[in-house]
Design an enzyme around this catalytic site. Structure first.
Site, PDB file in Angstrom:
ATOM      1  N   CYS A   2       0.986  -1.271  -0.020  1.00 24.52           N
ATOM      2  CA  CYS A   2       0.054   0.061  -0.038  1.00 24.52           C
ATOM      3  C   CYS A   2       0.735   1.508   0.169  1.00 24.52           C
ATOM      4  O   CYS A   2       1.866   1.150   0.649  1.00 24.52           O
ATOM      5  CB  CYS A   2      -1.078  -0.004   1.194  1.00 24.52           C
ATOM      6  SG  CYS A   2      -1.991  -1.551   1.565  1.00 24.52           S
ATOM      7  N   ARG A  27       5.534   0.752  -5.694  1.00 22.16           N
ATOM      8  CA  ARG A  27       5.361  -0.197  -4.492  1.00 22.16           C
ATOM      9  C   ARG A  27       4.506  -1.340  -4.634  1.00 22.16           C
ATOM     10  O   ARG A  27       4.622  -2.510  -3.803  1.00 22.16           O
ATOM     11  CB  ARG A  27       4.836   0.492  -3.314  1.00 22.16           C
ATOM     12  CG  ARG A  27       5.531   1.913  -2.947  1.00 22.16           C
ATOM     13  CD  ARG A  27       4.758   2.467  -2.361  1.00 22.16           C
ATOM     14  NE  ARG A  27       4.436   2.074  -0.792  1.00 22.16           N
ATOM     15  CZ  ARG A  27       5.478   1.981   0.266  1.00 22.16           C
ATOM     16  NH1 ARG A  27       6.479   2.594   0.234  1.00 22.16           N
ATOM     17  NH2 ARG A  27       4.917   1.545   1.480  1.00 22.16           N
ATOM     18  N   TRP A  83      -2.697  -2.964  -1.730  1.00 27.28           N
ATOM     19  CA  TRP A  83      -2.269  -4.535  -2.247  1.00 27.28           C
ATOM     20  C   TRP A  83      -2.964  -5.301  -1.185  1.00 27.28           C
ATOM     21  O   TRP A  83      -2.800  -5.193   0.067  1.00 27.28           O
ATOM     22  CB  TRP A  83      -0.977  -4.607  -2.317  1.00 27.28           C
ATOM     23  CG  TRP A  83      -0.643  -5.961  -2.855  1.00 27.28           C
ATOM     24  CD1 TRP A  83      -0.884  -6.363  -3.981  1.00 27.28           C
ATOM     25  CD2 TRP A  83      -0.428  -7.126  -2.085  1.00 27.28           C
ATOM     26  NE1 TRP A  83      -0.517  -7.651  -4.341  1.00 27.28           N
ATOM     27  CE2 TRP A  83      -0.176  -8.111  -3.299  1.00 27.28           C
ATOM     28  CE3 TRP A  83       0.203  -7.366  -0.933  1.00 27.28           C
ATOM     29  CZ2 TRP A  83      -0.181  -9.427  -2.851  1.00 27.28           C
ATOM     30  CZ3 TRP A  83       0.511  -8.751  -0.515  1.00 27.28           C
ATOM     31  CH2 TRP A  83       0.125  -9.756  -1.789  1.00 27.28           C
ATOM     32  N   ASN A 107      -2.326   1.394   5.875  1.00 26.72           N
ATOM     33  CA  ASN A 107      -0.960   0.571   5.258  1.00 26.72           C
ATOM     34  C   ASN A 107      -0.633  -0.264   6.204  1.00 26.72           C
ATOM     35  O   ASN A 107      -0.393   0.257   7.246  1.00 26.72           O
ATOM     36  CB  ASN A 107      -0.070   1.439   4.872  1.00 26.72           C
ATOM     37  CG  ASN A 107       1.140   0.730   4.430  1.00 26.72           C
ATOM     38  OD1 ASN A 107       0.890  -0.516   3.858  1.00 26.72           O
ATOM     39  ND2 ASN A 107       2.227   1.479   3.878  1.00 26.72           N
ATOM     40  N   GLY A 108      -0.865  -1.658   5.972  1.00 30.13           N
ATOM     41  CA  GLY A 108      -0.471  -2.698   7.033  1.00 30.13           C
ATOM     42  C   GLY A 108      -1.325  -3.738   7.296  1.00 30.13           C
ATOM     43  O   GLY A 108      -2.473  -3.707   6.760  1.00 30.13           O
ATOM     44  N   GLU A 503      23.948 -18.163  -0.452  1.00 27.79           N
ATOM     45  CA  GLU A 503      23.836 -17.053  -1.006  1.00 27.79           C
ATOM     46  C   GLU A 503      24.330 -15.977  -0.233  1.00 27.79           C
ATOM     47  O   GLU A 503      25.039 -14.951  -1.006  1.00 27.79           O
ATOM     48  CB  GLU A 503      22.131 -16.695  -0.898  1.00 27.79           C
ATOM     49  CG  GLU A 503      21.735 -15.258  -1.654  1.00 27.79           C
ATOM     50  CD  GLU A 503      22.350 -15.228  -3.114  1.00 27.79           C
ATOM     51  OE1 GLU A 503      22.662 -16.110  -3.840  1.00 27.79           O
ATOM     52  OE2 GLU A 503      22.296 -13.956  -3.600  1.00 27.79           O
ATOM     53  N   LYS A 507      27.060 -13.314  -1.973  1.00 29.17           N
ATOM     54  CA  LYS A 507      26.948 -11.909  -1.821  1.00 29.17           C
ATOM     55  C   LYS A 507      28.342 -11.192  -1.342  1.00 29.17           C
ATOM     56  O   LYS A 507      28.845 -10.239  -2.031  1.00 29.17           O
ATOM     57  CB  LYS A 507      25.913 -11.450  -0.928  1.00 29.17           C
ATOM     58  CG  LYS A 507      24.295 -11.580  -1.409  1.00 29.17           C
ATOM     59  CD  LYS A 507      24.134 -10.494  -2.737  1.00 29.17           C
ATOM     60  CE  LYS A 507      23.810 -11.078  -4.025  1.00 29.17           C
ATOM     61  NZ  LYS A 507      23.721 -12.351  -4.759  1.00 29.17           N
ATOM     62  N   GLU A 510      31.154 -11.328  -3.990  1.00 28.93           N
ATOM     63  CA  GLU A 510      30.709 -10.685  -5.150  1.00 28.93           C
ATOM     64  C   GLU A 510      30.761  -9.217  -4.637  1.00 28.93           C
ATOM     65  O   GLU A 510      31.523  -8.374  -5.756  1.00 28.93           O
ATOM     66  CB  GLU A 510      29.212 -10.523  -5.602  1.00 28.93           C
ATOM     67  CG  GLU A 510      28.817 -12.036  -6.363  1.00 28.93           C
ATOM     68  CD  GLU A 510      27.531 -12.087  -6.625  1.00 28.93           C
ATOM     69  OE1 GLU A 510      26.314 -11.926  -5.927  1.00 28.93           O
ATOM     70  OE2 GLU A 510      27.183 -11.973  -7.903  1.00 28.93           O
ATOM     71  N   HIS A 526      33.441 -32.170   8.028  1.00 26.80           N
ATOM     72  CA  HIS A 526      33.989 -32.974   7.149  1.00 26.80           C
ATOM     73  C   HIS A 526      35.177 -32.267   6.415  1.00 26.80           C
ATOM     74  O   HIS A 526      35.494 -32.495   4.934  1.00 26.80           O
ATOM     75  CB  HIS A 526      33.033 -33.608   6.161  1.00 26.80           C
ATOM     76  CG  HIS A 526      31.979 -34.095   6.994  1.00 26.80           C
ATOM     77  ND1 HIS A 526      31.983 -35.513   7.403  1.00 26.80           N
ATOM     78  CD2 HIS A 526      30.641 -34.044   7.314  1.00 26.80           C
ATOM     79  CE1 HIS A 526      31.171 -36.017   8.020  1.00 26.80           C
ATOM     80  NE2 HIS A 526      30.237 -35.074   8.050  1.00 26.80           N
ATOM     81  N   LYS A 626      25.890  -8.462 -15.529  1.00 29.97           N
ATOM     82  CA  LYS A 626      24.546  -8.809 -15.124  1.00 29.97           C
ATOM     83  C   LYS A 626      23.999 -10.039 -15.764  1.00 29.97           C
ATOM     84  O   LYS A 626      23.291 -10.735 -15.476  1.00 29.97           O
ATOM     85  CB  LYS A 626      23.749  -7.527 -15.291  1.00 29.97           C
ATOM     86  CG  LYS A 626      22.352  -7.802 -14.620  1.00 29.97           C
ATOM     87  CD  LYS A 626      22.426  -7.387 -13.024  1.00 29.97           C
ATOM     88  CE  LYS A 626      21.015  -7.796 -12.392  1.00 29.97           C
ATOM     89  NZ  LYS A 626      20.970  -8.124 -11.378  1.00 29.97           N
TER      90      LYS A 626
HETATM   91  O1  M6R Z   1      20.608 -14.089 -14.786  1.00 31.53           O
HETATM   92  P1  M6R Z   1      20.650 -15.345 -14.277  1.00 31.53           P
HETATM   93  O2  M6R Z   1      19.815 -15.547 -12.843  1.00 31.53           O
HETATM   94  O3  M6R Z   1      20.668 -16.545 -15.107  1.00 31.53           O
HETATM   95  O4  M6R Z   1      22.179 -15.238 -13.509  1.00 31.53           O
HETATM   96  C1  M6R Z   1      22.768 -16.437 -12.973  1.00 31.53           C
HETATM   97  C2  M6R Z   1      23.930 -15.905 -12.234  1.00 31.53           C
HETATM   98  O5  M6R Z   1      24.651 -15.344 -13.077  1.00 31.53           O
HETATM   99  C3  M6R Z   1      23.517 -14.796 -11.191  1.00 31.53           C
HETATM  100  O6  M6R Z   1      22.679 -15.199 -10.488  1.00 31.53           O
HETATM  101  C4  M6R Z   1      24.822 -14.194 -10.495  1.00 31.53           C
HETATM  102  O7  M6R Z   1      25.270 -15.563  -9.631  1.00 31.53           O
HETATM  103  C5  M6R Z   1      24.768 -13.029  -9.824  1.00 31.53           C
HETATM  104  N1  M6R Z   1      25.815 -12.227  -9.810  1.00 31.53           N
HETATM  105  C6  M6R Z   1      24.103 -13.127  -8.382  1.00 31.53           C
HETATM  106  O8  M6R Z   1      24.251 -12.161  -7.609  1.00 31.53           O
END
Ligand code: M6R
Length: 631
Positions: A2, A27, A83, A107-108, A503, A507, A510, A526, A626
């Protein structure tokens, strides 16, 4: 999610509200409405005119063209994009809601709405909508009937509310005021330099008029009038000072919604991305749980006897998490494959297998290659993709589009959460199908129904979690300062937390260029435990779920070897907290299965804050693209 706008001043309110709502469209919403103060009564004998409609803002823009002149010239009003959580996305349920002389937007979520409703029914009130929001209007109405003014009535009514919600209220009895309360969901107010004041769910609708804003805190009440804005404490009712902030935003920063990096903006956009994705996935007019919209993708999914996911990077993590949900709820066989490996193997697929490519960009070369190869072999293929028109979306036989919107930061954040949601929805839809097939036609499965109910309110819970003052963002900032020089990180978890651990480590690598490993907590001993010493940080994902105790045992093992511990767990888990050097509490969610939606932003923010301190190029990390269109 919302969005709210309120305005009183010297400008035509209808223009301010509609323009403001258009700025809040990002939103995510499924109905809209505005309420305008009139100088004299309209044909229905009221002094507030309401126009609302299901669907997009343009529906209300059209309705506004036929407003009577005195509404068009109105200088005061409130507007809303809704929403739906409680009640379908219909015009009736759209805001503003009128209750006698009280008109409000909300909202909420009012968590105790059922009790409040029963009490109101017992008092003889008859709510016209299915929403929790409307009920608040009755509370205010009753308090004003006892002689309280609008502001006092709102304060007293709020005392009976449990939940995270903001409201904005007008009354025909006090037409020169708009009362707004922030209680968990965001609200920003500002003085209009040409006179009067404005409030909104974020600064975007306000920047049109001024760069000086008041970011309200939880428990702040604002009273807007032609004279400006006054602030009060919701608990004591006493006036309070809220400092103004000057937003010196460049055009570029306005594009980034005021955030220093797209990645941070996109982390905060996650609740909205979830809303939009649910809207895209589901046929919300249906009453059953997880009613997938009808298209070729849904047919393929429903016919599948086995699911084979192919993906890379974060999308692979999403698929891995999806496996946990699909196995638990839908009891279907699932395998999760790295596309780059799968394409060069000679895999054996059983008849009835559906190959699902998961990809944010829809361009990833390896995932695309698998989809093409499978198609050639006559294997049914499905894509879960964020970018329309992308090669994977075009190649696959059926497609589900996530609705994360453009993701500019190279490191995936909101697109990932929408992938999670899509796969959770697959699990819910297949579970419902399975239940029907087992001869319980017409009946519903309580487990799936509860999951669906909790999924609908998840975006609200996530907003509250992300936006809490001194909440996860602040905690991540403080922890990052202490750990920025650590030699390396392990992220560990079991069950749903395992893909999130992978993940978190990805992150950090990256965007902060810090070495990090994600591990299933049970695997540490292990081998990797040999790496543990006091220069190592272990981020332990241990929410209170079926795996928590086992993960805590693994925590004790690394703690005994000197590692510094960052724990992410249930707020009530004082034992876990006592074992940890640093602590990030999760929100209390009704369903353990939904915790990855909160754990993931927590690890995103931790990585982000470390990257900020390292001074890396967060939105365009070195060596990364990307869309990975090469092998
Ligand atoms: O566009 P995709 O989801 O297929 O991309 C896969 C990976 O290249 C992507 O998830 C990559 O690991 C990102 N940099 C994650 O942050």
């Amino acid at each position: 999610m919302c969005g709210i706008v309120g305005y009183i001043g010297k400008r035509p309110a209808v223009e301010v509200l509609l323009k403001g709502l258009s700025r809040l469209e990002y939103r995510g919403y499924d109905s809209t409405g505005i309420a305008l103060r009139l100088e004299t009564e309209n044909s229905e004998g009221s002094k507030i005119e309401i126009r609302k409609s299901e669907g997009k803002l343009e529906n209300v823009q059209k309705l506004a063209t036929s407003l009577p002149a005195q509404a068009k010239n109105s200088l005061c009003g409130i507007g809303h994009t809704r929403w739906a959580t409680h009640g379908k996305p219909t015009t009736q349920n759209a805001h503003p809601h009128r209750t006698g002389h009280v008109v409000l937007v909300h909202n909420g979520i009012i968590e105790n709405y059922q009790e409040i409703k029963e009490e109101l029914l017992a008092r003889g009130h008859k709510p016209a909508s299915e929403t929790d929001s409307e009920l608040f209007g009755f509370l205010v109405l009753d308090e004003m009937a006892k002689g309280l003014g609008l502001r006092e009535a709102v304060i007293v009514s709020f005392r009976g509310i449990i939940g995270v919600c903001s409201v904005v209220v007008m009354s025909e009895r006090e037409l020169g005021k708009i009362i707004g309360v922030r209680n968990g969901t965001p609200m920003v107010a500002a003085l209009d330099p040409s006179g009067g004041a404005i409030l909104a769910s974020d600064a975007q609708p306000i920047l049109e008029y001024t760069n000086d804003v008041f970011f309200m805190g939880d428990g702040d009440l604002v009273e807007l009038s032609e004279g400006g804005a006054e602030f009060f404490d919701l608990t004591t009712g006493l006036p309070k000072k809220v400092e103004s902030t000057h937003l010196d935003w460049s055009i570029d920063r306005i594009d980034r919604g005021g955030y220093p990096h797209y990645m941070l903006k996109e982390i905060y956009e996650q609740p909205t991305a979830l809303v939009d994705t649910l809207n895209a996935l589901l046929d919300r007019a249906k009453i059953e749980s997880f009613p997938l919209a009808k298209h070729r993708g849904t047919e393929l999914l429903m016919a599948a006897e086995e699911l084979v996911f192919v993906a890379c990077g974060s999308s692979w993590h999403a698929a891995l998490l999806g496996k946990y949900w699909l196995e638990k709820y839908a009891r279907i066989s699932v395998s999760v494959e790295l596309a780059s490996e799968f394409r060069y193997r000679d895999p054996v697929l059983r008849p009835g297998a559906l190959v699902i490519g998961v990809s944010q960009s829809g361009e990833t070369a390896d995932t695309l290659a698998v989809i093409r190869a499978m198609k050639k072999q006559g294997v049914p293929t499905l894509a879960v993709v964020n970018v329309r028109g992308s090669p994977i979306a075009r190649e696959a036989e059926g497609v589900f589009f996530t609705a994360a919107g453009p993701e500019i930061g190279v490191a995936s954040t909101k697109a990932l959460l929408t992938q999670f949601l899509t796969l959770l929805t697959f699990a819910g839809a297949l579970s419902a199908k399975r239940h029907h097939e087992h001869g319980k036609k017409g009946s519903t499965d309580p487990l799936t129904d509860a999951l669906f109910k909790n999924t609908l309110v998840l975006p609200h819970a996530l907003t509250a979690y992300l936006e809490a003052t001194d909440g996860v963002a602040k905690q991540a900032q403080t922890i990052a300062k202490s750990l920025v020089d650590a030699k390396g990180f392990f992220f560990i978890g079991r069950g749903y937390s395992y893909p999130v651990a992978l993940e978190g480590a990805l992150k950090l690598k990256e965007i902060a260029y810090v070495h990090a490993e994600g591990y299933a907590a049970g695997e540490l001993k292990h081998g990797p435990i040999a790496m543990i010493d006091s220069d190592m940080v272990v981020v332990v994902l241990a929410p209170k779920d079926a795996w928590r105790d086992k993960t805590v045992s693994n925590l004790e093992e690394v703690k005994a070897r000197g590692a510094r511990i960052v724990s992410i767990g249930a707020p009530s888990d004082s034992h876990l907290r006592s074992l940890s050097d640093f602590w990030i509490p999760l929100p209390e969610l009704e369903d353990d299965a939904l915790l990855p939606f909160a754990m993931t932003p927590a690890v995103q923010l931790l990585s982000y804050e470390i990257a900020v301190l390292k001074g890396t190029d967060i939105d365009k990390p070195r060596n990364l693209a990307k869309s990975v269109t090469v092998e």
